[in-house]
Enzyme design. Structure first.
Site, mmCIF file in Angstrom:
data_model
loop_
_atom_site.group_PDB
_atom_site.id
_atom_site.type_symbol
_atom_site.label_atom_id
_atom_site.label_comp_id
_atom_site.label_asym_id
_atom_site.label_seq_id
_atom_site.Cartn_x
_atom_site.Cartn_y
_atom_site.Cartn_z
ATOM 1 N N ASP A 26 -34.741 -4.881 -37.585
ATOM 2 C CA ASP A 26 -33.934 -5.501 -37.152
ATOM 3 C C ASP A 26 -33.031 -6.508 -37.685
ATOM 4 O O ASP A 26 -33.457 -7.573 -37.055
ATOM 5 C CB ASP A 26 -33.386 -5.745 -35.370
ATOM 6 C CG ASP A 26 -32.419 -5.891 -34.728
ATOM 7 O OD1 ASP A 26 -31.138 -6.283 -35.534
ATOM 8 O OD2 ASP A 26 -32.501 -5.115 -33.169
ATOM 9 N N HIS A 36 -32.021 -2.702 -35.547
ATOM 10 C CA HIS A 36 -31.202 -2.150 -34.640
ATOM 11 C C HIS A 36 -30.772 -1.234 -33.615
ATOM 12 O O HIS A 36 -30.777 -1.178 -32.238
ATOM 13 C CB HIS A 36 -30.185 -3.379 -34.870
ATOM 14 C CG HIS A 36 -29.422 -4.509 -33.809
ATOM 15 N ND1 HIS A 36 -29.242 -4.615 -32.698
ATOM 16 C CD2 HIS A 36 -27.590 -3.698 -33.016
ATOM 17 C CE1 HIS A 36 -29.019 -5.445 -32.278
ATOM 18 N NE2 HIS A 36 -27.764 -4.791 -31.691
ATOM 19 N N SER A 88 -28.919 -4.990 -26.967
ATOM 20 C CA SER A 88 -28.275 -6.556 -27.648
ATOM 21 C C SER A 88 -27.760 -7.516 -27.094
ATOM 22 O O SER A 88 -28.361 -8.368 -26.486
ATOM 23 C CB SER A 88 -27.132 -5.348 -28.791
ATOM 24 O OG SER A 88 -26.685 -6.838 -29.994
#
Length: 709
Positions: free
Chosen positions: A646, A681, A561
């Site tokens: 996501d 995610h 991320s």
């Protein structure tokens, strides 16, 4: 980095390079997919920017899906030689895991609540027993049944009513983090047919066991509203009790630990406020604790007739605790309870009837401080290992002298302790079992310090299998995150044993942007200081090479991320320093994302990264944005992952980055993009599927570090 006409010409020229001819790659693979070039021109602050792959945002465009699927097929082909290693790694990890297991139960009133897993099933089962664990089991939710026929399943909120008769919970079945709220009558087993869609995960019951507060999101997936629902009534009648229109703020709701108040918390990265209502009078208007002030953060708890507030007000950068009376908790009535300390971060706190527990950070270690509010004494819980982490447990009971906390290190499996705050005795309730005869004495953990470019000393935690001969021959995987003030603690990983047993050293660089070294550590790694995060990581890597823990040709790096942004930045800055890069769901299209207020998280994160509408912030973002800074040069071996659903880092960011890298890089090193077409995610939601993803990732790393066994 300011754009110029010369830079624009170089971008346009790059778009015209022919892709490699079919079948002509250095590794004997078919040519990788080539995304179609559709130039889109933007002008910002006098700069003309050309984006050849902006069209990949068009999720409903069949060509986009075909491109992602083609990349997945290419990745499968490239990874075919590692299939046996992937399966070996999967079997190793699962072989160390007790697949049928039960966690330590939490006592709440007359019940013991717990979750358990069963071998062969992907998801946990949530249950309770009355009085003792010998009593009959009552299954509250079986996530396996709920997940049947679904590619993804995640439980969000899970809140039992004060009388233990109702369960409010929310589920996400796509990975988009758009949850559906449901209520189950635990006495009858009936789930109320009234569901509420597009809720966020926060839930709070009032004392009447009928009133439930929940949050909903706006079109940009920002939780901005709190509603009051009465069980048994149509959701259409739910009442809006709070709305925050400020796009920098996100709203949550919770009940204080003593169950006296329901709290609505609204905040951004630099400013917050809170509102309260007595839990036994949920129909009353919420009352503001203290008006929001720029750069003042505060969170609220309640203890024995007073509010206890953690805040950075009055220059308390590492935070302090104050108290305030229920009758008027405004700033004028705040009284200091625990002062701010320059070298100790007050990360969070717990209140009990007779005790106050402070969770602190100092010198990149966590510590737990217990204060007796009756007797006035306090002490810090001692831990033996030099590098470890300790964190609060769930602790649902308020009137108790037992504190539950979790302890682990990079060689000690996660351990649950119950600690008597009066006698200072601790009881080990459970240590995660590592099957197959794990012997911690065969491994070692240590901390070293790297000097950053500006002289700051960056802590680096390491774990390895003994003996370690520092001759530069060991492969090493270096991990970091370094954003949002999120600290990366030195935790135990069953999966990492498959690396350590093959001679790999695992290391964590505690770079600026986290809070391992206090709040200033975070402040020095965000906004117009963000490049410190990247230079810290490079300094850590250079230090590990210089100290001969590894060499550049045996060094792999990984980030997730915002940690994927870190990977993108450092690989542009120092591609020669790393052999292998894994960037999971990386935030790499920084300018486009931060300029688009319709994308989830964007507006609130203007205080984290900057807003491109501000020219100074735009220039700074442009200086490191991975997508814009790809150049014609050699890059390491790279694996990039994405999730089609996501909401935090949209799939198109890694997809665009890979497409641009393919046209620009001058080497034959493998570049792979793998998109999970049914997740968000965090990747796959089922535990077996998640382990297979880990095995895939580790097989990629090991294969390209030359560790084949």
């Amino acid at each position: 980095m300011q754009r110029t006409a010369l830079r624009l010409l170089s971008l346009l020229a790059a778009a015209t390079f022919a892709p490699p001819a079919a079948g002509q790659t250095a590794r004997g693979l078919p040519a990788p997919p080539v995304a179609r070039v559709i130039a889109r021109t933007d002008t910002m602050h006098g700069d003309v920017r050309v984006d050849n792959y902006f069209w990949l945002r068009e999720r409903q465009n069949p060509e986009v899906i075909r491109y992602l699927e083609a990349e997945n097929r290419y990745t499968d082909t490239a990874m075919a030689p590692t299939r046996r290693l992937q399966e070996t790694l999967f079997q190793e990890i699962m072989g160390r895991t007790r697949q049928t297991d039960t966690n330590v139960p939490d006592r709440m009133g007359p019940y013991l609540y717990y979750s358990r897993t069963e071998e062969g099933k992907q998801y946990p089962i949530f249950a309770r027993r009355r009085g003792s664990m010998e009593a009959p089991e009552e299954v509250l939710l079986d996530a396996n049944q709920m997940a049947e026929g679904k590619r993804f399943f995640s439980l969000g909120g899970f809140e039992v009513s004060p009388d233990h008769g109702m369960l409010a919970f929310s589920v996400d079945t796509t990975g988009s983090e758009r949850f559906t709220l449901m209520v189950k009558d635990l006495r009858t087993g009936r789930v109320d047919p009234e569901h509420v869609d597009s809720v966020y995960s926060g839930l709070a019951w009032a004392a009447d066991n009928r009133t439930l507060f929940y949050t909903k999101t706006d079109s940009a997936h920002r939780p901005d509203r709190v509603f009051r629902h009465t069980v048994g009534t149509p959701a259409a009648r739910d009442q809006l009790v709070f709305h925050d229109p400020d796009v920098l703020f996100r709203v949550g709701v919770y009940r204080t630990r003593d169950n006296a108040y329901v709290v609505i918390a609204s905040g951004g990265f630099t400013t917050s406020d809170a509102r309260v209502v007595p839990a036994d009078r949920p129909g009353e208007p919420f009352r503001l604790v203290a008006p929001r002030e720029k750069d003042v953060l505060y969170t609220v708890e309640h203890q024995e007739g007073r509010f206890v507030i953690r805040t950075n007000a009055d220059g308390a950068n590492n935070f302090k605790l104050v108290t305030a009376p229920e009758s008027d908790p405004s700033r004028a009535n705040w009284r200091e309870l625990v002062p701010e300390r320059p070298t100790v971060l007050l990360a969070t706190f717990d209140v009990f009837r007779d005790y106050l527990v402070l969770y602190e950070r100092t010198d990149a270690l966590r510590q737990i401080r217990v204060r007796d509010i009756r007797g006035g004494g306090e002490h810090v819980i001692a831990f033996d290992e030099p590098v470890y982490t300790a964190a609060p447990g769930s602790n649902p009971e308020y009137d108790t002298r037992t504190l539950r906390f979790g302890y682990q290190s990079m060689v000690t499996p996660y351990s649950v302790y119950d600690y008597d705050m009066a006698t200072r005795r601790r009881e080990l309730r459970k240590q995660t079992e590592v099957l197959g005869g794990y012997d911690p004495s065969l491994y070692a953990t240590e901390r070293t310090w790297a000097r950053a470019a500006d002289g700051a000393m960056v802590p680096v935690s390491l774990v390895y299998k003994k003996p370690l001969v520092r001759d530069g021959s060991r492969p090493l995987l270096l991990y970091a995150y370094g954003s949002y003030g999120t600290s990366t603690d030195p935790t135990f990983s069953t999966a990492n044993l498959s690396l350590l047993d093959r001679g790999v050293v695992f290391a964590i660089a505690h770079v600026r942007g986290g809070q391992e070294m206090g709040r200033a550590w975070y402040d020095q790694g965000k906004m117009l200081n963000k490049r410190n995060t990247f230079s810290d990581f490079i300094a850590a890597a250079e230090h590990l090479v210089a100290q001969r823990y590894t060499s550049s040709q045996r060094l792999a790096i990984r980030g997730v991320s915002a940690g994927g942004l870190l990977m993108g930045a450092v690989v542009n800055m120092r591609p020669d320093l790393f052999r292998v890069v894994v960037a999971d769901v990386p935030f790499v299209d920084v300018i486009n994302t931060m300029a688009d207020a319709s994308i989830p998280l964007t507006t609130g994160e203007w205080e984290q990264w900057g807003n491109p509408a501000n020219e100074a912030e735009y220039r700074y973002l442009l200086s490191y944005s991975p997508y814009e800074n790809v150049e014609r040069k050699a890059y390491p071996v790279m694996l990039v992952t994405a999730g089609l659903n996501d909401p935090r880092v949209p799939y198109w960011e890694p997809a665009k980055w890979v497409a641009r890298l393919r046209t620009m890089k001058t080497d034959d090193n493998l570049l792979l993009l793998r998109t999970n077409m049914g997740a968000g995610h965090g990747g796959s939601s089922g535990r077996y599927d998640a382990v297979r993803e880990t095995a895939f990732r580790y097989a990629f790393i090991l294969h390209h570090l030359g560790v084949e066994r």
